[in-house]
Design a protein around this motif. Structure first.
Motif, PDB file in Angstrom:
ATOM      1  N   ALA A 275     -11.733  -8.385  -6.185  1.00 43.21           N
ATOM      2  CA  ALA A 275     -10.816  -8.698  -7.284  1.00 43.21           C
ATOM      3  C   ALA A 275     -10.653 -10.198  -7.487  1.00 43.21           C
ATOM      4  CB  ALA A 275      -9.448  -8.073  -7.017  1.00 43.21           C
ATOM      5  N   SER A 276     -11.183 -11.004  -6.573  1.00 44.90           N
ATOM      6  CA  SER A 276     -10.991 -12.466  -6.595  1.00 44.90           C
ATOM      7  C   SER A 276      -9.505 -12.811  -6.692  1.00 44.90           C
ATOM      8  CB  SER A 276     -11.754 -13.092  -7.768  1.00 44.90           C
ATOM      9  OG  SER A 276     -13.128 -12.890  -7.602  1.00 44.90           O
ATOM     10  N   ALA A 277      -8.725 -12.101  -5.902  1.00 48.71           N
ATOM     11  CA  ALA A 277      -7.272 -12.272  -5.918  1.00 48.71           C
ATOM     12  C   ALA A 277      -6.724 -11.879  -4.549  1.00 48.71           C
ATOM     13  CB  ALA A 277      -6.640 -11.396  -6.991  1.00 48.71           C
ATOM     14  N   PHE A 278      -5.504 -12.277  -4.303  1.00 44.00           N
ATOM     15  CA  PHE A 278      -4.811 -11.814  -3.109  1.00 44.00           C
ATOM     16  C   PHE A 278      -4.130 -10.495  -3.432  1.00 44.00           C
ATOM     17  CE2 PHE A 278      -5.356 -16.202  -1.987  1.00 44.00           C
ATOM     18  CZ  PHE A 278      -5.548 -16.149  -0.616  1.00 44.00           C
ATOM     19  N   ASP A 279      -4.070  -9.625  -2.444  1.00 44.69           N
ATOM     20  CA  ASP A 279      -3.365  -8.363  -2.610  1.00 44.69           C
ATOM     21  C   ASP A 279      -1.897  -8.535  -2.283  1.00 44.69           C
ATOM     22  OD1 ASP A 279      -5.654  -6.952  -3.285  1.00 44.69           O
ATOM     23  OD2 ASP A 279      -5.943  -6.107  -1.280  1.00 44.69           O
ATOM     24  N   ARG A 280      -1.083  -7.711  -2.898  1.00 45.67           N
ATOM     25  CA  ARG A 280       0.307  -7.573  -2.469  1.00 45.67           C
ATOM     26  C   ARG A 280       0.411  -6.186  -1.850  1.00 45.67           C
ATOM     27  NH1 ARG A 280       2.768  -7.187  -8.360  1.00 45.67           N
ATOM     28  NH2 ARG A 280       2.498  -4.971  -8.702  1.00 45.67           N
ATOM     29  N   LEU A 281       1.410  -6.002  -1.058  1.00 47.17           N
ATOM     30  CA  LEU A 281       1.526  -4.756  -0.329  1.00 47.17           C
ATOM     31  C   LEU A 281       2.934  -4.217  -0.467  1.00 47.17           C
ATOM     32  CD1 LEU A 281       0.125  -2.802   1.676  1.00 47.17           C
ATOM     33  CD2 LEU A 281       1.023  -4.245   3.513  1.00 47.17           C
ATOM     34  N   ASP A 282       3.041  -3.042  -1.057  1.00 48.38           N
ATOM     35  CA  ASP A 282       4.327  -2.355  -1.122  1.00 48.38           C
ATOM     36  C   ASP A 282       4.406  -1.410   0.067  1.00 48.38           C
ATOM     37  OD1 ASP A 282       5.428  -3.460  -3.494  1.00 48.38           O
ATOM     38  OD2 ASP A 282       4.023  -2.272  -4.668  1.00 48.38           O
ATOM     39  N   GLU A 283       5.569  -1.370   0.680  1.00 47.23           N
ATOM     40  CA  GLU A 283       5.752  -0.570   1.878  1.00 47.23           C
ATOM     41  C   GLU A 283       5.277   0.865   1.655  1.00 47.23           C
ATOM     42  OE1 GLU A 283       9.081  -1.031   5.267  1.00 47.23           O
ATOM     43  OE2 GLU A 283       9.782  -0.790   3.228  1.00 47.23           O
ATOM     44  N   GLY A 284       4.426   1.345   2.567  1.00 47.10           N
ATOM     45  CA  GLY A 284       3.942   2.717   2.487  1.00 47.10           C
ATOM     46  C   GLY A 284       2.807   2.939   1.507  1.00 47.10           C
ATOM     47  N   ARG A 285       2.262   1.867   0.934  1.00 47.01           N
ATOM     48  CA  ARG A 285       1.181   2.007  -0.047  1.00 47.01           C
ATOM     49  C   ARG A 285       0.004   1.123   0.328  1.00 47.01           C
ATOM     50  NH1 ARG A 285       4.811   1.338  -5.387  1.00 47.01           N
ATOM     51  NH2 ARG A 285       5.994   3.263  -5.201  1.00 47.01           N
ATOM     52  N   GLU A 286      -1.092   1.324  -0.369  1.00 51.02           N
ATOM     53  CA  GLU A 286      -2.266   0.466  -0.197  1.00 51.02           C
ATOM     54  C   GLU A 286      -2.027  -0.860  -0.923  1.00 51.02           C
ATOM     55  OE1 GLU A 286      -5.306   1.111   1.413  1.00 51.02           O
ATOM     56  OE2 GLU A 286      -4.200   2.817   2.251  1.00 51.02           O
ATOM     57  N   GLY A 287      -2.684  -1.908  -0.455  1.00 48.70           N
ATOM     58  CA  GLY A 287      -2.599  -3.194  -1.130  1.00 48.70           C
ATOM     59  C   GLY A 287      -3.281  -3.134  -2.489  1.00 48.70           C
ATOM     60  N   VAL A 288      -2.728  -3.857  -3.459  1.00 49.45           N
ATOM     61  CA  VAL A 288      -3.322  -3.949  -4.797  1.00 49.45           C
ATOM     62  C   VAL A 288      -3.414  -5.417  -5.188  1.00 49.45           C
ATOM     63  CG1 VAL A 288      -2.480  -1.680  -5.565  1.00 49.45           C
ATOM     64  CG2 VAL A 288      -1.078  -3.695  -5.952  1.00 49.45           C
TER      65      VAL A 288
END
Length: 194
Positions: free
Chosen positions: A122-135
């Motif tokens: 994605a040429s980006a950093f992921d964010r991570l919501d608790e209990g989910r996969e990074g997007v």
């Protein structure tokens, strides 16, 4: 305005221009050491290694805040904060404990950011919501790694390539003022050269 973890970075900027650096340093070092001892626990009270903003009011980008969400903006600020403290306190053996905390936290944050949260596809950093996969985080929070001291050239190029999509008018004034103040400290002002 809530405090962001930039105390050591701003202290380092002040130290660079003071004629009597040593006397100012003697006054601020004990307080900076106490601050470093507490700041990482404040943003990561569970000790997961993934700091989180405590509230939307405190978040650098309030629109991006969700309870339990990890965003790279805070990790970058804390990594740079640890790095600045290590430079300021270098050679002061009485601060070994705080230096150890800062070095350890910086190493852990940098490892997380490089190995887990940089999304090459994605040429980006992921964010991570608790209990989910990074997007992939295409929000303004995802651009703050342009200030990160440990970013790679690839990260810089990819993020700078998307800067035109960042609408500063959507950010609180304190956010963009802080961004540009810290950008002045990047090597050769590389961030502001877009």
């Amino acid at each position: 305005t809530p405090a962001c973890p930039v105390t050591c970075q701003l202290a380092e900027m002040v130290l660079e221009v003071l004629p009597d650096r040593d006397s100012f340093l003697a006054k601020i070092l004990p307080g900076l050491a106490r601050y470093v001892d507490r700041i990482f626990d404040r943003f990561d009270p569970d000790g997961t290694g993934l700091p989180r903003w405590p509230s939307a009011t405190e978040a650098l980008f309030p629109r991006e805040y969700e309870p339990g969400r990890f965003t790279v903006d805070l990790a970058v600020l804390l990594s740079n904060e640890a790095s600045a403290f290590c430079r300021i306190a270098a050679g002061h053996v009485e601060l070994d404990r705080a230096l150890g905390v800062a070095e350890s936290e910086q190493r852990e944050l940098d490892d997380w950011l490089h190995e887990t949260f940089w999304n090459e596809e994605a040429s980006a950093f992921d964010r991570l919501d608790e209990g989910r996969e990074g997007v992939p985080d295409y929000s303004p929070a995802g651009f703050l790694p342009l200030l990160w001291e440990a970013r790679s050239e690839v990260m810089t190029a990819e993020l700078r390539g998307r800067l035109e999509t960042w609408n500063l008018q959507e950010c609180p004034a304190r956010t963009w003022v802080l961004f540009f103040a810290l950008a002045l400290q990047t090597p050769h002002n590389s961030v502001v050269a877009w």
